[in-house]
Design a protein around this motif. Sequence first.
Motif, PDB file in Angstrom:
ATOM      1  N   ASN A 366       0.836  -1.202   0.000  1.00 30.32           N
ATOM      2  CA  ASN A 366       0.000   0.000   0.000  1.00 30.32           C
ATOM      3  C   ASN A 366       0.872   1.254   0.000  1.00 30.32           C
ATOM      4  N   GLU A 367       2.169   1.051   0.226  1.00 31.08           N
ATOM      5  CA  GLU A 367       3.109   2.167   0.289  1.00 31.08           C
ATOM      6  C   GLU A 367       3.824   2.310  -1.051  1.00 31.08           C
ATOM      7  N   THR A 368       4.355   3.486  -1.292  1.00 32.75           N
ATOM      8  CA  THR A 368       5.219   3.712  -2.449  1.00 32.75           C
ATOM      9  C   THR A 368       6.663   3.493  -2.016  1.00 32.75           C
ATOM     10  N   LEU A 369       7.375   2.703  -2.803  1.00 31.55           N
ATOM     11  CA  LEU A 369       8.798   2.463  -2.532  1.00 31.55           C
ATOM     12  C   LEU A 369       9.607   3.323  -3.505  1.00 31.55           C
ATOM     13  N   ILE A 370      10.361   4.276  -2.932  1.00 33.61           N
ATOM     14  CA  ILE A 370      11.162   5.221  -3.716  1.00 33.61           C
ATOM     15  C   ILE A 370      12.639   4.898  -3.503  1.00 33.61           C
ATOM     16  N   THR A 371      13.343   4.597  -4.577  1.00 31.10           N
ATOM     17  CA  THR A 371      14.753   4.241  -4.468  1.00 31.10           C
ATOM     18  C   THR A 371      15.635   5.331  -5.060  1.00 31.10           C
ATOM     19  N   VAL A 372      16.638   5.740  -4.291  1.00 31.83           N
ATOM     20  CA  VAL A 372      17.654   6.689  -4.764  1.00 31.83           C
ATOM     21  C   VAL A 372      18.948   5.892  -4.934  1.00 31.83           C
ATOM     22  N   VAL A 373      19.493   5.877  -6.147  1.00 34.96           N
ATOM     23  CA  VAL A 373      20.673   5.032  -6.384  1.00 34.96           C
ATOM     24  C   VAL A 373      21.546   5.617  -7.492  1.00 34.96           C
ATOM     25  N   GLY A 374      22.851   5.358  -7.371  1.00 32.07           N
ATOM     26  CA  GLY A 374      23.810   5.737  -8.411  1.00 32.07           C
ATOM     27  C   GLY A 374      24.875   4.660  -8.499  1.00 32.07           C
ATOM     28  N   CYS A 375      25.911   4.903  -9.277  1.00 34.07           N
ATOM     29  CA  CYS A 375      27.041   3.966  -9.366  1.00 34.07           C
ATOM     30  C   CYS A 375      28.341   4.762  -9.316  1.00 34.07           C
ATOM     31  N   GLY A 376      29.365   4.167  -8.743  1.00 28.39           N
ATOM     32  CA  GLY A 376      30.648   4.841  -8.606  1.00 28.39           C
ATOM     33  C   GLY A 376      31.373   4.994  -9.935  1.00 28.39           C
ATOM     34  N   GLY A 377      32.121   6.086 -10.048  1.00 27.94           N
ATOM     35  CA  GLY A 377      32.939   6.310 -11.239  1.00 27.94           C
ATOM     36  C   GLY A 377      34.245   5.540 -11.164  1.00 27.94           C
ATOM     37  N   ASP A 378      34.874   5.343 -12.314  1.00 23.56           N
ATOM     38  CA  ASP A 378      36.163   4.629 -12.417  1.00 23.56           C
ATOM     39  C   ASP A 378      36.084   3.213 -11.869  1.00 23.56           C
ATOM     40  N   ARG A 379      34.924   2.622 -11.923  1.00 29.40           N
ATOM     41  CA  ARG A 379      34.725   1.255 -11.440  1.00 29.40           C
ATOM     42  C   ARG A 379      33.956   0.464 -12.504  1.00 29.40           C
ATOM     43  N   ASP A 380      33.700  -0.764 -12.217  1.00 31.79           N
ATOM     44  CA  ASP A 380      33.034  -1.710 -13.110  1.00 31.79           C
ATOM     45  C   ASP A 380      31.804  -1.086 -13.783  1.00 31.79           C
ATOM     46  N   ARG A 384      26.328  -1.147 -14.256  1.00 29.84           N
ATOM     47  CA  ARG A 384      25.465   0.040 -14.198  1.00 29.84           C
ATOM     48  C   ARG A 384      24.075  -0.219 -14.781  1.00 29.84           C
ATOM     49  N   PRO A 385      23.954  -0.691 -16.031  1.00 35.60           N
ATOM     50  CA  PRO A 385      22.600  -0.941 -16.556  1.00 35.60           C
ATOM     51  C   PRO A 385      21.871  -2.041 -15.801  1.00 35.60           C
ATOM     52  N   VAL A 386      22.616  -3.006 -15.264  1.00 34.27           N
ATOM     53  CA  VAL A 386      21.995  -4.088 -14.483  1.00 34.27           C
ATOM     54  C   VAL A 386      21.326  -3.506 -13.241  1.00 34.27           C
ATOM     55  N   MET A 387      22.027  -2.580 -12.574  1.00 35.31           N
ATOM     56  CA  MET A 387      21.464  -1.955 -11.375  1.00 35.31           C
ATOM     57  C   MET A 387      20.285  -1.055 -11.719  1.00 35.31           C
ATOM     58  N   GLY A 388      20.354  -0.403 -12.890  1.00 32.34           N
ATOM     59  CA  GLY A 388      19.219   0.413 -13.334  1.00 32.34           C
ATOM     60  C   GLY A 388      17.978  -0.433 -13.541  1.00 32.34           C
ATOM     61  N   GLN A 412      27.265  11.056 -17.387  1.00 36.41           N
ATOM     62  CA  GLN A 412      27.509   9.898 -18.241  1.00 36.41           C
ATOM     63  C   GLN A 412      27.246   8.603 -17.483  1.00 36.41           C
ATOM     64  N   ILE A 413      27.624   8.579 -16.194  1.00 36.74           N
ATOM     65  CA  ILE A 413      27.367   7.401 -15.360  1.00 36.74           C
ATOM     66  C   ILE A 413      25.865   7.140 -15.270  1.00 36.74           C
ATOM     67  N   ILE A 414      25.096   8.209 -15.054  1.00 36.88           N
ATOM     68  CA  ILE A 414      23.640   8.068 -14.966  1.00 36.88           C
ATOM     69  C   ILE A 414      23.062   7.562 -16.285  1.00 36.88           C
ATOM     70  N   GLU A 415      23.597   8.062 -17.401  1.00 33.43           N
ATOM     71  CA  GLU A 415      23.138   7.575 -18.717  1.00 33.43           C
ATOM     72  C   GLU A 415      23.407   6.075 -18.853  1.00 33.43           C
ATOM     73  N   ASP A 416      24.551   5.616 -18.360  1.00 32.98           N
ATOM     74  CA  ASP A 416      24.873   4.178 -18.401  1.00 32.98           C
ATOM     75  C   ASP A 416      23.871   3.369 -17.584  1.00 32.98           C
ATOM     76  N   ILE A 417      23.474   3.909 -16.423  1.00 33.13           N
ATOM     77  CA  ILE A 417      22.487   3.225 -15.571  1.00 33.13           C
ATOM     78  C   ILE A 417      21.138   3.151 -16.284  1.00 33.13           C
ATOM     79  N   GLU A 418      20.749   4.268 -16.908  1.00 27.12           N
ATOM     80  CA  GLU A 418      19.436   4.356 -17.569  1.00 27.12           C
ATOM     81  C   GLU A 418      19.288   3.353 -18.717  1.00 27.12           C
TER      82      GLU A 418
END
Length: 487
Positions: A366-380, A384-388, A412-418
């Motif tokens: 009944n609740e809304t689940l809101i997730t805030v997430v990113g991925c670290g730079g210079d890493r695997d 990124r898209p898997v986590m997105g 650019q990292i966010i674009e990779d996640i998306e």
Amino acid sequence: MIELKDILYKVPINAVVGNTATTINKIEFDSRKIKQDDVFVAISGTVVNGHDYIEKATNNGAIAIICEEMPEFLIDGLVYVQVEDTQKALAIIANNYFGSPSENLKLVGVTGTNGKTTIATLLYQLFKKAGFKVGLLSTVKILVDDVEFKATHTTPDSLTINHYLKEMNDAGVEYCFMEVSSHGIDQKRTEGLEFEGGIFTNLSHDHLDYHNTFKEYRDVKKRFFDQLGSKAFALTNKDDKNGSFMLQNTKAKQYSYALKSYADFRGQILENSLGGLLLKINDNDVWTKLIGSFNAYNLLAIFGTAELLGLETLEILQLLSDLESVSGRFQYLISDKKVTAIVDYAHTPDALKNVLETINDIRTNNETLITVVGCGGDRDKAKRPVMGNIATALSNKVVFTSDNPRTENPEQIIEDIEKGVEPQNYKKIISITDRKQAIRTACQFAEENDIILIAGKGHETYQETNGERIDFNDFEIVKEELKKIGK
């Protein structure tokens, strides 16, 4: 006073020039820290080659050089020791220099992708509550009984490890629990240490920027168990498909824990809620303050380790029920507006999936689940898209944002996640580069009884961009933002 020959004990040596009966001061692998009569170990690192700094080390006063390749010009009066592998040599030398400190306590290493910090820290807690003097070497902190030091790496360098183990010896510490990372194993930082036991948690997609392939990552983890002695124990998660693989060829006594398979330490989740977990462990019921199936696995590993180290079953169960959650690991608060905010270190696909599935298991929907997430730079980058995909598939709303961009462009990292978001989930997402603004926005979205998950940084109290670290604490920020909205 200690001589060079004393610290070279058990080091495979190819050649020596000079007198190893020379008295030395201390050991360093950073030429900038070298002082008169120090030993300089030239490490061939992934970024910097220490052999390029031998001249600087000698100018600063080094009396001995440990190297893989002899310098073209040798200085009279200095000692040069050529070895096959300076990383391995450093670990053995450090162990000898500090008097083999791991042999004077019961050292247990924890390795795997997720759960290392939680298991090591809660084992520290449990044995402290049992009345022992205990040490901890973790991502979050280093503890010599009650004295705390700041940690900089999951597995510190060999000199740091042995330095703190010696401090533990001097403080009368009986047990030490240590996170053992794949980087630490690969760079041989744990060579020469005497382990009482090793724990394997699980294995999933991580650090492929360093290890190149999952097989290489898995095989490096296994090397830790291959190095355990016959008097040690190896405790593995049998529900993980790599659990049994870790035990192949180990000389250690083999034990297992599981929720889904037959194992030496068997568990069953009887109740799972935001209030905690009711578990059955080997036919004993125990209520704990920790939440989620991933913590059920952690608790089984802790229970098994405590039994293998000689504690009585009833005492362990009592202590388990008193354990407190680790900073940044499913750390939560409930605001005046009855919004639940959860901060978790989940920075791998598997960890994020575990946390989101845990939340979905214990909420009413009944609740809304809101997730805030990113991925670290210079890493695997592959994760990124898997986590997105995971974030959007298992949440009602998602805010993609920065983690630690380091030297990469955060947008650019966010674009990779998306790129991992499936079409049916496009409407769930919003992207906000500024992490503080992203958390603020999530808080503004949230209504009574909603849940906010802030994933990726957990216990970290900084954000790193282009070599600069600024103060940043997810938990404190979400607490402050929810307080503003609650007024």
